[in-house]
Design a protein around this motif. Structure first.
Motif, PDB file in Angstrom:
ATOM      1  N   MET A  96       0.823  -1.206   0.000  1.00  0.00           N
ATOM      2  CA  MET A  96       0.000   0.000   0.000  1.00  0.00           C
ATOM      3  C   MET A  96       0.855   1.252   0.000  1.00  0.00           C
ATOM      4  O   MET A  96       0.450   2.292  -0.514  1.00  0.00           O
ATOM      5  CB  MET A  96      -0.943   0.002   1.204  1.00  0.00           C
ATOM      6  CG  MET A  96      -2.087   0.988   1.075  1.00  0.00           C
ATOM      7  SD  MET A  96      -3.142   0.598  -0.347  1.00  0.00           S
ATOM      8  CE  MET A  96      -4.088   2.116  -0.471  1.00  0.00           C
ATOM      9  N   GLU A  97       2.043   1.152   0.533  1.00  0.00           N
ATOM     10  CA  GLU A  97       2.946   2.305   0.530  1.00  0.00           C
ATOM     11  C   GLU A  97       3.266   2.723  -0.899  1.00  0.00           C
ATOM     12  O   GLU A  97       3.261   3.912  -1.238  1.00  0.00           O
ATOM     13  CB  GLU A  97       4.233   1.963   1.287  1.00  0.00           C
ATOM     14  CG  GLU A  97       5.206   3.116   1.386  1.00  0.00           C
ATOM     15  CD  GLU A  97       6.448   2.731   2.162  1.00  0.00           C
ATOM     16  OE1 GLU A  97       7.314   3.610   2.351  1.00  0.00           O
ATOM     17  OE2 GLU A  97       6.570   1.567   2.586  1.00  0.00           O
ATOM     18  N   ALA A  98       3.524   1.733  -1.758  1.00  0.00           N
ATOM     19  CA  ALA A  98       3.803   2.033  -3.166  1.00  0.00           C
ATOM     20  C   ALA A  98       2.566   2.573  -3.869  1.00  0.00           C
ATOM     21  O   ALA A  98       2.657   3.487  -4.702  1.00  0.00           O
ATOM     22  CB  ALA A  98       4.294   0.771  -3.881  1.00  0.00           C
ATOM     23  N   VAL A  99       1.405   2.022  -3.542  1.00  0.00           N
ATOM     24  CA  VAL A  99       0.158   2.499  -4.140  1.00  0.00           C
ATOM     25  C   VAL A  99      -0.068   3.971  -3.799  1.00  0.00           C
ATOM     26  O   VAL A  99      -0.403   4.788  -4.667  1.00  0.00           O
ATOM     27  CB  VAL A  99      -1.031   1.640  -3.661  1.00  0.00           C
ATOM     28  CG1 VAL A  99      -2.355   2.248  -4.123  1.00  0.00           C
ATOM     29  CG2 VAL A  99      -0.901   0.215  -4.183  1.00  0.00           C
ATOM     30  N   ILE A 100       0.120   4.322  -2.525  1.00  0.00           N
ATOM     31  CA  ILE A 100      -0.075   5.699  -2.084  1.00  0.00           C
ATOM     32  C   ILE A 100       0.911   6.641  -2.777  1.00  0.00           C
ATOM     33  O   ILE A 100       0.574   7.785  -3.102  1.00  0.00           O
ATOM     34  CB  ILE A 100       0.075   5.811  -0.549  1.00  0.00           C
ATOM     35  CG1 ILE A 100      -1.019   5.007   0.164  1.00  0.00           C
ATOM     36  CG2 ILE A 100       0.059   7.267  -0.098  1.00  0.00           C
ATOM     37  CD1 ILE A 100      -2.406   5.542  -0.006  1.00  0.00           C
ATOM     38  N   SER A 101       2.121   6.170  -3.031  1.00  0.00           N
ATOM     39  CA  SER A 101       3.118   7.020  -3.694  1.00  0.00           C
ATOM     40  C   SER A 101       2.630   7.489  -5.058  1.00  0.00           C
ATOM     41  O   SER A 101       2.953   8.598  -5.494  1.00  0.00           O
ATOM     42  CB  SER A 101       4.435   6.253  -3.865  1.00  0.00           C
ATOM     43  OG  SER A 101       5.026   5.977  -2.620  1.00  0.00           O
ATOM     44  N   GLY A 102       1.848   6.637  -5.727  1.00  0.00           N
ATOM     45  CA  GLY A 102       1.275   7.032  -7.003  1.00  0.00           C
ATOM     46  C   GLY A 102      -0.014   7.800  -6.847  1.00  0.00           C
ATOM     47  O   GLY A 102      -0.178   8.896  -7.392  1.00  0.00           O
ATOM     48  N   LEU A 103      -0.950   7.244  -6.066  1.00  0.00           N
ATOM     49  CA  LEU A 103      -2.254   7.886  -5.902  1.00  0.00           C
ATOM     50  C   LEU A 103      -2.129   9.281  -5.301  1.00  0.00           C
ATOM     51  O   LEU A 103      -2.895  10.188  -5.647  1.00  0.00           O
ATOM     52  CB  LEU A 103      -3.154   7.040  -5.004  1.00  0.00           C
ATOM     53  CG  LEU A 103      -3.664   5.707  -5.555  1.00  0.00           C
ATOM     54  CD1 LEU A 103      -4.568   5.033  -4.531  1.00  0.00           C
ATOM     55  CD2 LEU A 103      -4.419   5.908  -6.865  1.00  0.00           C
ATOM     56  N   GLY A 104      -1.185   9.463  -4.404  1.00  0.00           N
ATOM     57  CA  GLY A 104      -1.043  10.748  -3.729  1.00  0.00           C
ATOM     58  C   GLY A 104      -0.707  11.891  -4.658  1.00  0.00           C
ATOM     59  O   GLY A 104      -0.825  13.059  -4.272  1.00  0.00           O
ATOM     60  N   GLN A 105      -0.294  11.593  -5.887  1.00  0.00           N
ATOM     61  CA  GLN A 105       0.031  12.633  -6.865  1.00  0.00           C
ATOM     62  C   GLN A 105      -1.156  12.989  -7.760  1.00  0.00           C
ATOM     63  O   GLN A 105      -1.048  13.885  -8.599  1.00  0.00           O
ATOM     64  CB  GLN A 105       1.202  12.171  -7.732  1.00  0.00           C
ATOM     65  CG  GLN A 105       2.463  11.880  -6.942  1.00  0.00           C
ATOM     66  CD  GLN A 105       3.581  11.346  -7.829  1.00  0.00           C
ATOM     67  OE1 GLN A 105       4.112  12.073  -8.666  1.00  0.00           O
ATOM     68  NE2 GLN A 105       3.925  10.086  -7.651  1.00  0.00           N
ATOM     69  N   LEU A 106      -2.280  12.284  -7.582  1.00  0.00           N
ATOM     70  CA  LEU A 106      -3.463  12.576  -8.389  1.00  0.00           C
ATOM     71  C   LEU A 106      -4.143  13.844  -7.894  1.00  0.00           C
ATOM     72  O   LEU A 106      -3.965  14.254  -6.738  1.00  0.00           O
ATOM     73  CB  LEU A 106      -4.441  11.408  -8.319  1.00  0.00           C
ATOM     74  CG  LEU A 106      -3.995  10.080  -8.932  1.00  0.00           C
ATOM     75  CD1 LEU A 106      -5.088   9.030  -8.756  1.00  0.00           C
ATOM     76  CD2 LEU A 106      -3.666  10.249 -10.413  1.00  0.00           C
TER      77      LEU A 106
END
Length: 295
Positions: free
Chosen positions: A266-276
């Motif tokens: 989930m840490e990697a997922v957030i790294s991407g989603l957090g830039q949306l």
């Protein structure tokens, strides 16, 4: 009796041959698709929402502007060891030679341009819902990323899972382009697209049956993790009692209302989603809040 057995054997062989022919790989051709021009800037948003870097790049690359998608990550499952491929712009070892039809074949049909079934560890059961324009935009962005000459490694699978011919039969059962969640509003519909066509949230948060297909009767109700990873939690309203603002903040920052921090995959997922854009994160929060509660 021998004639009856022989006839039965021939019919069985013929039936299997027909089944495999009907489920053979059918990639798109250029003539199948409308002429679409991709936008690399829009494509980066698709790339972030789809989580491409979390499987095809080194850890930490999700936050980079131009990650190198050389693959090589190992995914251990009950079916064997899968190794993610090079999807960089290299024309030989990556996907730099793919045209729009080739990339659409991979994402929407789970088929390579040269006509091989892909294993569903690549979440094309989610990407099959993608709009073609989003695929064109994604391709424009991928084409601008650095090339890598990393040679893709073969998966480590035993029989019968090493036989790709059976994947066509699996797709007949599980490859479905229909959305699962309801869309009572425009905002929820946007969140549903982000979650069910791009973010492939259900691939981790929905349990699977014995053949590896998603159990849609328990959509997003939590599932065991791959490779000994922590269990993906139930994120339906029956278990996730956060407000929509709290969900959106978690997707942006990785911090829960209880001051817990996203970890593992989930840490990697957030790294991407957090830039949306914030509107997209809010749409995802509205979508999650709209799901049927499952204990």
């Amino acid at each position: 009796m021998r004639r009856v057995l022989t006839l039965f054997f021939l019919l069985a062989i013929g039936g299997l041959a027909l089944a495999f022919w009907l489920t053979r790989p059918l990639p798109f051709t250029a003539e199948d698709l409308p002429p679409l021009k991709g936008d690399a800037i829009a494509g980066r948003q698709i790339f972030l929402a789809a989580g491409c870097a979390s499987c095809h790049a080194d850890r930490g690359a999700e936050a980079q502007q131009a990650p190198i998608l050389s693959g090589g990550r190992r995914l251990s499952t009950e079916f064997g060891e899968f190794i993610t491929p090079n999807i960089s712009s290299d024309p030989v070892h990556g996907i730099g030679s793919y045209n729009l039809a080739g990339l659409a074949s991979v994402l929407k049909r789970g088929v390579t341009p040269d006509g091989r079934h892909l294993y569903p560890v690549m979440p094309y059961t989610t990407y099959t819902r993608m709009d073609l324009q989003d695929i064109a935009d994604l391709k424009a962005f991928l084409d601008d990323l650095p090339a890598s000459d990393e040679v893709p490694q073969p998966h480590e699978l035993s029989l019968p899972w090493s036989l790709r011919s059976g994947i066509g039969l699996w797709k007949k059962r599980y490859l479905d382009s229909n959305f699962v969640g309801a869309a009572p509003s425009e905002r929820v519909e946007r969140g549903r697209y982000l979650a069910e066509a791009l973010g492939h949230c259900a691939e981790c948060h929905t349990p699977r049956d014995r053949f590896g297909g998603l159990d849609k009767s328990r959509w997003m109700a939590g599932a065991p993790g791959f490779s000994g990873r922590a269990e993906a939690p139930n994120v339906t309203p029956a278990a996730l009692d956060w407000s929509r603002d709290e969900i959106a903040w978690f997707l942006e920052s990785g911090h829960s209302p209880r001051d817990e921090i996203a970890s593992n995959e989930m840490e990697a997922v957030i790294s991407g989603l957090g830039q949306l854009p914030k509107d997209d994160l809010e749409a995802l929060a509205y979508y999650l809040a709209s799901l049927a509660p499952i204990e």
